[in-house]
Design a protein around this motif. Structure first.
Motif, PDB file in Angstrom:
ATOM      1  N   ALA A   1      31.955  76.898  37.630  1.00  0.00           N
ATOM      2  CA  ALA A   1      30.847  77.166  36.703  1.00  0.00           C
ATOM      3  C   ALA A   1      29.693  76.202  36.968  1.00  0.00           C
ATOM      4  N   LYS A   2      30.045  74.934  37.244  1.00  0.00           N
ATOM      5  CA  LYS A   2      28.999  73.939  37.527  1.00  0.00           C
ATOM      6  C   LYS A   2      28.278  74.267  38.833  1.00  0.00           C
TER       7      LYS A   2
ATOM      8  N   LYS B   1      27.748  77.148  40.020  1.00  0.00           N
ATOM      9  CA  LYS B   1      26.830  78.255  39.756  1.00  0.00           C
ATOM     10  C   LYS B   1      25.531  77.736  39.154  1.00  0.00           C
ATOM     11  N   ALA B   2      25.657  76.827  38.203  1.00  0.00           N
ATOM     12  CA  ALA B   2      24.462  76.267  37.569  1.00  0.00           C
ATOM     13  C   ALA B   2      23.628  75.519  38.604  1.00  0.00           C
TER      14      ALA B   2
END
Lengths: 339, 133
Positions: free
Chosen positions: B57-58, B60-61
Motif C-alpha cells: 500500500a505504501k 502505491k502511495a
C-alpha cells in the motif's frame, strides 16, 4: 436550525448523511470524510496517515455497499465484506458502521464432536441453532465462561449444516487448548464470536491456480478453502502443501489423498521437516518444498496459514516468484505459550 | 501503458500523472517495482521484517507521488517515515538504487524515456527529506 437537522440538509443545500455506530448516530457534515466526523465527535478510532495508505482506519459497513473510492487498494475479500477506509469515505447515503475493536457479539454453540485427529490435535465440532454466517477460511474467537478467549480458524464450509469445525493443537502450557482437550465434552456449550479475517476463497477466476501452504493446524482454514473451491467448481490447479516435523503431527492424510484421486486438478503434497521421511512424503519444510516445486506463480492465488515465521517468509517468496501482492492471503497463527 | 503512449501526442498538455496512465499505471507498476526492490541485494535488507501487505500500500502511495499524481506527502512525512532506515545506514547509494529500480520498472512497461526523466526528477526532490538532511 432544528429543521435543518431534521432534513439532514446543510445551509448550503448539500445533503448530510447519518453514521450509526452501535447505538450512537453522528452526522457527517458536507465535505467531511467518515474519519473526520468520528474524530470531531471524539469517537475512539485508530488512524494514522489520513490518505488511504496505512489502512489503520479500516472499518466495515454493516448495511450499504461503501463508495468505491473508499475501498481503493483493499483486498477483494475485504471489499466483498464491505470493509472501507474511513479517511477516504465521503458517504453517499446513511451508513451503519462497525469499528474494528467494537465489542463482539457471541453466540452459544453446543459441542457435538470431540475426538483426536492425531496425537496432539483435537477435532472439535460445535453446532448452532441457526445458520452461522462465515466464509471458509475465516476464524472466530472461542470464549470460556471466565472470559478467557482464543482465536481458532474454521475448517469447514458454510454449506455443511449449522456447524463449525475446529482443529485444536495442544500447546505446551496452553491454558485454553488444555481446557478444550481435557475438560470439554460432547453436550457442553461454548461462546463463539462472529467470523473474522479476510483469508478466504471468492468464487471468481475459477481457472486460476491456487497454492495452499500450511503448517500444523494451518490445515484447518486451508481445508475449508479447498472444500469451498472444489464445491464452487474451481477448474484451475490446486496445490496443497501441508507440513510438520514428524508424520504423527500431520492429519487427514488419507482423506486428502482420496480427494486428490477424485479431483484431477487437486494435488496434495504432505511434507516432513524431520529426519524420518516415509515413502509418499516430501522431505523439507512445507514452504521450501512448495517453492521448489512451483516454477512460476505468476497469476496464482496463494493462501498461507500457520506459524508466523513461515507465513511471513512465504509471503515474500511467493511474491518474488510472481504472485501478485493482491492475490496473496495469509493467516498467521499466534503461538503464545499461554495460548 | 501503451494507451498512454498512443495518446501522448493529443494529451501533451495533461499532467505527468495523466500522460503516464494514472492509477492504472500505478497498479501495473507496483508489483514489478516492489519485486525488483526486494530482489536487489543493495537495498533489500531495509525491507526485512516489514509487513508485505502494508508495504504494498505504501509503495502505491509512493508511485502515485512519483508519477506526479494526487498525494499529500509532506517533507516531514518523508523524514519521519525513513528515520528508522537512516539509522540503519540509508544513504545516497540506496536512494539511487531505488530510483534505478523505478526507472527499470517503467522501461519494462514501455514508458517513454522523457516521462521516466520526469519521474526521476520528482523523486530527486525528496532526496534530502528521505535521507534526513
Amino acid at each position: 436550525m432544528f429543521y435543518v437537522e431534521h432534513y439532514g440538509v446543510s445551509f448550503n443545500g448539500s445533503i448530510m448523511y447519518k453514521l450509526t455506530i452501535e447505538e450512537q448516530t453522528y452526522t457527517c457534515q458536507p465535505d467531511e470524510t467518515v474519519l473526520d466526523t468520528l474524530l470531531r465527535e471524539e469517537v475512539n478510532i485508530s488512524y494514522a496517515c489520513k490518505k488511504g495508505t496505512c489502512h489503520s482506519c479500516m472499518v466495515r459497513s454493516l448495511d450499504t455497499i461503501p463508495p468505491a473510492a473508499a475501498q481503493v487498494g483493499l483486498k477483494n475479500t475485504l471489499k466483498n465484506h464491505q470493509h472501507f477506509l474511513a479517511c477516504l469515505c465521503h458517504p453517499e447515503q446513511d451508513m451503519v458502521i462497525k469499528l474494528p475493536d467494537a465489542s463482539e457479539f457471541y453466540t452459544e454453540g453446543t459441542v457435538v464432536v470431540n475426538e483426536m485427529l492425531n496425537r496432539n490435535t483435537l477435532l472439535l465440532i460445535i453446532a448452532f441453532k441457526d445458520a452461522f454466517e462465515f466464509n471458509a477460511g475465516q476464524f472466530v474467537n472461542l470464549q470460556r465462561a471466565d472470559g478467557l478467549t482464543r482465536s481458532y480458524s474454521i475448517a469447514n464450509t458454510p454449506q455443511e449444516s449449522n456447524t463449525l469445525e475446529f482443529h485444536i493443537r495442544r500447546l505446551p502450557h496452553g491454558k485454553f487448548s488444555a481446557w478444550l482437550h481435557d475438560d470439554i465434552k460432547v453436550g457442553d456449550t461454548i461462546a463463539v464470536s462472529e467470523a473474522r479475517g479476510h483469508c478466504f476463497y471468492l468464487p471468481e477466476r475459477r481457472e486460476q491456480g491456487i497454492l495452499l501452504i500450511g503448517t500444523g493446524t494451518g490445515l484447518a482454514p486451508l481445508a475449508g478453502i479447498l472444500t469451498d473451491a472444489l464445491a464452487h467448481g474451481h477448474t484451475g490447479d490446486i496445490y496443497l502443501f501441508h507440513g510438520s516435523r514428524e508424520v504423527e503431527d500431520l492429519y487427514r492424510i488419507d482423506e486428502m489423498r482420496e480427494l486428490a484421486k477424485q479431483h484431477s486438478n487437486f494435488h496434495y503434497v504432505p511434507c516432513l521437516s524431520g529426519s524420518h521421511v516415509p515413502e509418499g512424503f516430501m522431505q523439507g519444510r512445507a514452504n521450501d518444498v512448495a517453492l521448489a516445486t512451483m516454477a512460476d506463480l505468476k497469476g496464482w492465488r496463494v493462501f498461507l496459514c500457520g506459524h508466523p515465521d513461515m507465513v511471513n517468509q512465504a509471503k515474500r517468496m511467493t511474491f518474488l516468484k510472481g504472485a501478485a501482492s493482491a492475490d496473496i492471503y495469509a493467516d498467521a497463527f499466534l503461538v503464545t505459550p499461554t495460548g | 501503458m501503451t494507451d498512454a503512449q498512443e495518446h501522448e501526442e493529443a494529451t501533451m498538455s495533461n499532467t505527468l500523472y495523466d500522460r503516464i496512465g494514472g492509477e492504472a499505471a500505478v497498479n501495473a507498476a507496483v508489483d514489478i517495482f516492489y519485486r525488483k526492490v526486494l530482489n536487489d541485494y543493495r537495498i533489500n535488507r531495509f525491507f526485512d521484517n516489514v509487513d508485505m501487505e502494508k508495504q504494498a500500500a505504501k509503495q502505491k502511495a509512493f508511485l502515485t507521488m512519483a508519477f506526479g499524481g494526487p498525494h499529500n506527502y509532506t517533507g516531514e512525512d518523508m523524514r519521519k517515515g525513513h528515520a528508522r532506515l537512516v539509522k540503519m545506514g540509508l544513504d545516497n547509494s540506496h536512494f539511487d538504487a531505488v530510483v534505478e529500480n523505478l526507472g527499470a520498472t517503467l522501461e519494462e512497461l514501455n514508458v517513454p524515456q522523457e516521462l521516466i526523466a520526469e519521474v526521476v526528477a520528482i523523486c530527486e526532490t525528496t532526496r534530502n527529506d528521505v535521507l534526513g538532511r
